[in-house]
Design an enzyme around this catalytic site. Structure first.
Site, mmCIF file in Angstrom:
data_model
loop_
_atom_site.group_PDB
_atom_site.id
_atom_site.type_symbol
_atom_site.label_atom_id
_atom_site.label_comp_id
_atom_site.label_asym_id
_atom_site.label_seq_id
_atom_site.Cartn_x
_atom_site.Cartn_y
_atom_site.Cartn_z
ATOM 1 C CG ASP A 45 -5.629 -5.398 2.774
ATOM 2 O OD1 ASP A 45 -6.270 -6.429 3.035
ATOM 3 O OD2 ASP A 45 -5.529 -4.924 1.624
ATOM 4 C CB SER A 54 -0.940 -0.027 1.211
ATOM 5 O OG SER A 54 -1.840 1.061 1.181
ATOM 6 C CB THR A 55 1.295 4.068 2.396
ATOM 7 O OG1 THR A 55 -0.111 4.167 2.593
ATOM 8 C CG2 THR A 55 1.912 5.453 2.369
ATOM 9 C CG HIS A 71 -4.200 -0.772 -0.607
ATOM 10 N ND1 HIS A 71 -3.945 -0.747 0.741
ATOM 11 C CD2 HIS A 71 -4.769 -1.983 -0.853
ATOM 12 C CE1 HIS A 71 -4.343 -1.888 1.290
ATOM 13 N NE2 HIS A 71 -4.836 -2.651 0.335
ATOM 14 C CG MET A 87 -0.488 3.967 6.603
ATOM 15 S SD MET A 87 -1.412 5.519 6.611
ATOM 16 C CE MET A 87 -1.825 5.669 4.882
#
Length: 400
Positions: free
Chosen positions: A343, A224-225, A251, A340
């Site tokens: 998930d 993600s991030t 993401h 973050m």
């Protein structure tokens, strides 16, 4: 208190953003900048905690400024980008250079930010906590500006995008064969490049040694991030002859994942594309889940896309993909990287229970040590590796 530097060539936008941040008890406006050069100078002078950086600015654009900032004085940066094709490509490049996150300018510019104030503040608060660091070294070819995709040993499927069939039905692979055969016969580009030269191996890529029964395996990656930069570090180090497929959930909103796939394809030995519904997973290929679609893998060999509700506020969600392949057991290599939240943790638990192998990115090289931390804290990681060593770990795991 988060001291933020606002960089935008629009005086109106600088004022609107400054007023928004000033109204929050945890933000302080450290300064503003009108162009990239002024941004770099203000970062050196003010040492802010966070920069909001427009992409298109005079004198020096946002990408040039970001490159200098991340090399000289790495701090968290959130990009302001347009939703045009050029804007998405520039945003993906910015994320690869080290920007923590981005905010989309609907219609190319933000005349009013009433509807996205919450998003801006949430992303900026999260970015301020991120671990900014100098852009890590990657294989030499990735330093070149992205051009047309390089022809790979394994040709990319001719279809592009994530076209969904009627009623979300999965197309049997054989139904697409005649159309693909026709396209290959009538595509002048393919006629001219019927036998394209094989690109030389990158010196820093993983050695292409014998990989045993690796063709039976599948690699899945969730991030993600900070993921675009991490993926660049991993995928550009994978060999073009990897004997199995790789499927990635990053993401990212719709519209940006294709630009990410195209950029990675242009700078990697292994072929990279945005995943399509119903296509089969081939060795030596990396498939990136399209934004706003969950990606599941049927029987370990076929990609299935769907728009059922978000899971944990994510679509695509790493947990959805991981759960769909957990039954592969020992044939599966699962990787969790910077991001973050948590998930992927539940899906990784299913994978480990079935006998799959797991690799987690270590804390020092994560932009945000959230998703890998959840996996590590749960005792689900077989290996914990810095991002620059994950490709090697994948190759070794595939060979087992």
């Amino acid at each position: 208190m988060i001291r933020v530097l606002i960089a935008d060539d629009s005086a109106f936008m600088r004022k609107v953003l400054a007023d928004m941040f000033a109204s929050q008890p945890d933000f302080e406006v450290a300064g503003t900048a009108r162009n990239g050069q002024e941004t770099v100078e203000k970062v050196r002078e003010l040492s802010p905690d966070l920069v909001t950086l427009d992409v298109n600015m005079p004198v020096m654009d946002g990408l040039e400024a970001l490159d200098i900032i991340m090399k000289e004085h790495p701090i968290p940066v959130v990009m302001l980008s347009s939703l045009t094709q050029k804007g998405t490509e520039q945003t993906v490049k910015a994320l690869a250079l080290g920007a923590v996150d981005f905010i989309s300018k609907a219609g190319g510019s933000i005349s009013r930010i009433d509807g996205i104030t919450g998003e801006i503040l949430e992303k900026c608060r999260a970015a301020a906590k991120a671990h900014a660091r100098k852009t890590p070294s990657v294989p030499a070819r990735s330093s070149a500006p992205p051009g047309p995709p390089v022809m790979k040993r394994i040709q990319l499927p001719l279809r592009q995008g994530h076209k969904l069939p009627d009623r979300m039905a999965v197309k049997p692979p054989e139904l697409a064969t005649p159309a693909n055969t026709y396209a290959k016969r009538n595509n002048p580009l393919l006629k001219r490049n019927a036998n394209p030269p094989v690109p030389p191996s990158k010196p820093s890529a993983v050695p292409m040694t014998s990989m045993g029964r690796g063709a039976e395996k599948l690699v899945v990656i969730g991030t993600s991030t900070g993921g675009p930069q991490a993926l660049q570090n991993v995928i550009t180090r994978l060999p073009g002859n990897l004997p199995c497929g790789v499927v990635v959930v990053q993401h990212m909103p719709a519209g940006f994942t294709k630009a990410l796939a195209d950029r990675l394809n242009a700078i990697s030995d292994i072929a990279v594309k945005e995943a399509e519904d119903g296509e089969g997973i081939k060795p030596g290929m990396v498939y990136i889940a399209p934004g706003n679609y969950h990606l599941r893998i049927k029987n370990g060999t076929q990609i299935v896309l769907g728009q059922d509700p978000p899971v944990g506020n994510h679509r695509p969600a790493v947990n959805v993909m991981f759960s769909s392949v957990a039954s592969l057991g020992r044939k599966l290599v699962a990787v969790i990287m910077t991001g973050m939240g948590c998930d992927g943790c539940d899906g990784m638990r299913e994978i480990k229970k079935a006998g799959g192998y797991s690799i987690a990115q270590d804390e020092p090289t994560c932009v945000v040590y959230g998703m890998p931390k959840a996996v590590v804290d749960a005792g689900l990681a077989d290996e914990i590796k810095p991002v620059q060593n994950i490709a090697q770990a994948i190759v070794e795991a595939v060979k087992r």
